[in-house]
Design a protein around this motif. Sequence first.
Motif, PDB file in Angstrom:
ATOM      1  N   ILE A   1       4.496 -27.009 -32.432  1.00  0.00           N
ATOM      2  CA  ILE A   1       3.223 -27.462 -31.972  1.00  0.00           C
ATOM      3  C   ILE A   1       3.203 -27.811 -30.703  1.00  0.00           C
ATOM      4  O   ILE A   1       4.155 -28.574 -30.096  1.00  0.00           O
TER       5      ILE A   1
ATOM      6  N   ARG B   1      -0.887 -33.987 -37.102  1.00  0.00           N
ATOM      7  CA  ARG B   1      -1.435 -33.431 -35.758  1.00  0.00           C
ATOM      8  C   ARG B   1      -2.630 -32.361 -36.007  1.00  0.00           C
ATOM      9  O   ARG B   1      -2.800 -31.737 -34.929  1.00  0.00           O
ATOM     10  N   CYS B   2      -2.945 -31.800 -36.945  1.00  0.00           N
ATOM     11  CA  CYS B   2      -3.883 -30.697 -37.243  1.00  0.00           C
ATOM     12  C   CYS B   2      -4.936 -31.024 -38.188  1.00  0.00           C
ATOM     13  O   CYS B   2      -4.637 -31.688 -39.002  1.00  0.00           O
ATOM     14  N   ARG B   3      -5.972 -30.145 -38.015  1.00  0.00           N
ATOM     15  CA  ARG B   3      -6.893 -30.350 -39.151  1.00  0.00           C
ATOM     16  C   ARG B   3      -6.568 -29.392 -40.306  1.00  0.00           C
ATOM     17  O   ARG B   3      -5.661 -28.724 -40.507  1.00  0.00           O
TER      18      ARG B   3
ATOM     19  N   ASP C   1       0.857 -29.013 -27.282  1.00  0.00           N
ATOM     20  CA  ASP C   1      -0.562 -29.272 -27.296  1.00  0.00           C
ATOM     21  C   ASP C   1      -1.165 -29.168 -28.580  1.00  0.00           C
ATOM     22  O   ASP C   1      -0.870 -29.730 -29.419  1.00  0.00           O
ATOM     23  N   THR C   2      -2.067 -28.432 -28.601  1.00  0.00           N
ATOM     24  CA  THR C   2      -2.866 -28.154 -29.721  1.00  0.00           C
ATOM     25  C   THR C   2      -3.083 -26.724 -30.528  1.00  0.00           C
ATOM     26  O   THR C   2      -3.738 -26.285 -31.229  1.00  0.00           O
ATOM     27  N   ARG C   3      -1.762 -26.190 -29.868  1.00  0.00           N
ATOM     28  CA  ARG C   3      -1.356 -24.863 -30.452  1.00  0.00           C
ATOM     29  C   ARG C   3      -0.238 -24.725 -31.232  1.00  0.00           C
ATOM     30  O   ARG C   3       0.628 -25.184 -31.152  1.00  0.00           O
TER      31      ARG C   3
ATOM     32  N   ASP D   1      -5.061 -22.292 -33.150  1.00  0.00           N
ATOM     33  CA  ASP D   1      -5.337 -23.515 -32.469  1.00  0.00           C
ATOM     34  C   ASP D   1      -5.537 -24.487 -33.685  1.00  0.00           C
ATOM     35  O   ASP D   1      -6.281 -24.375 -34.800  1.00  0.00           O
ATOM     36  N   ALA D   2      -4.892 -25.604 -33.712  1.00  0.00           N
ATOM     37  CA  ALA D   2      -4.720 -26.660 -34.658  1.00  0.00           C
ATOM     38  C   ALA D   2      -5.579 -27.735 -34.521  1.00  0.00           C
ATOM     39  O   ALA D   2      -5.630 -28.626 -35.403  1.00  0.00           O
TER      40      ALA D   2
ATOM     41  N   THR E   1       8.212 -31.650 -28.365  1.00  0.00           N
ATOM     42  CA  THR E   1       7.595 -30.894 -29.130  1.00  0.00           C
ATOM     43  C   THR E   1       7.930 -30.562 -30.689  1.00  0.00           C
ATOM     44  O   THR E   1       9.085 -30.307 -30.875  1.00  0.00           O
TER      45      THR E   1
ATOM     46  N   MET F   1       2.607 -30.187 -39.519  1.00  0.00           N
ATOM     47  CA  MET F   1       1.150 -30.275 -39.186  1.00  0.00           C
ATOM     48  C   MET F   1       0.345 -31.533 -39.715  1.00  0.00           C
ATOM     49  O   MET F   1      -0.694 -31.749 -39.401  1.00  0.00           O
TER      50      MET F   1
ATOM     51  N   THR G   1      -4.167 -26.256 -41.172  1.00  0.00           N
ATOM     52  CA  THR G   1      -3.016 -26.361 -42.030  1.00  0.00           C
ATOM     53  C   THR G   1      -2.891 -25.585 -43.400  1.00  0.00           C
ATOM     54  O   THR G   1      -2.168 -24.517 -43.654  1.00  0.00           O
TER      55      THR G   1
END
Length: 140
Positions: free
Chosen positions: A78, A44-46, A80-82, A139-140, A15, A41, A50
């Motif tokens: 982070i 891993r994230c949009r 999962d996607t959170r 929600d990332a 994690t 992020m 971010t």
Amino acid sequence: MPREPSVEGGGAVDTPEIVHSVRRADLKAVGEVRRSLRELMRHRCRAEATEVAELLITELVTNALVHTEQGAEVSACIADTRLRVEVRDYAARRPRPHVPTADDGTHGRGLVLVETLADDWGVDALVPGAGKVVWFELDA
């Protein structure tokens, strides 16, 4: 503050997380915290998530440093996607969103931004004398 890594199939799932201690009135540290979050992020994230997360963590850390007499503990993880960000300070007073007026200038918008842009947010009181944790999730 950060969640424990989840265990699935007998092994721990990594994690990704950050943890920072920010000294009282050290507003320069806000940029460091923001950069650490951006790096966390990064892959891993949009990009939009971010940008929102950087704005919200800036608001919460700044509030903790400006409105309390001590520093703050900042964590983000982070799962999962959170994305979950927590800012702990040592003041018992609960923050409340304030609808700013024209006379407020640029002040007083932080929690309104958090309330508007976060997928979820809240304030958790700690044991008496230990302060509180203000947190948000995206929600990332």
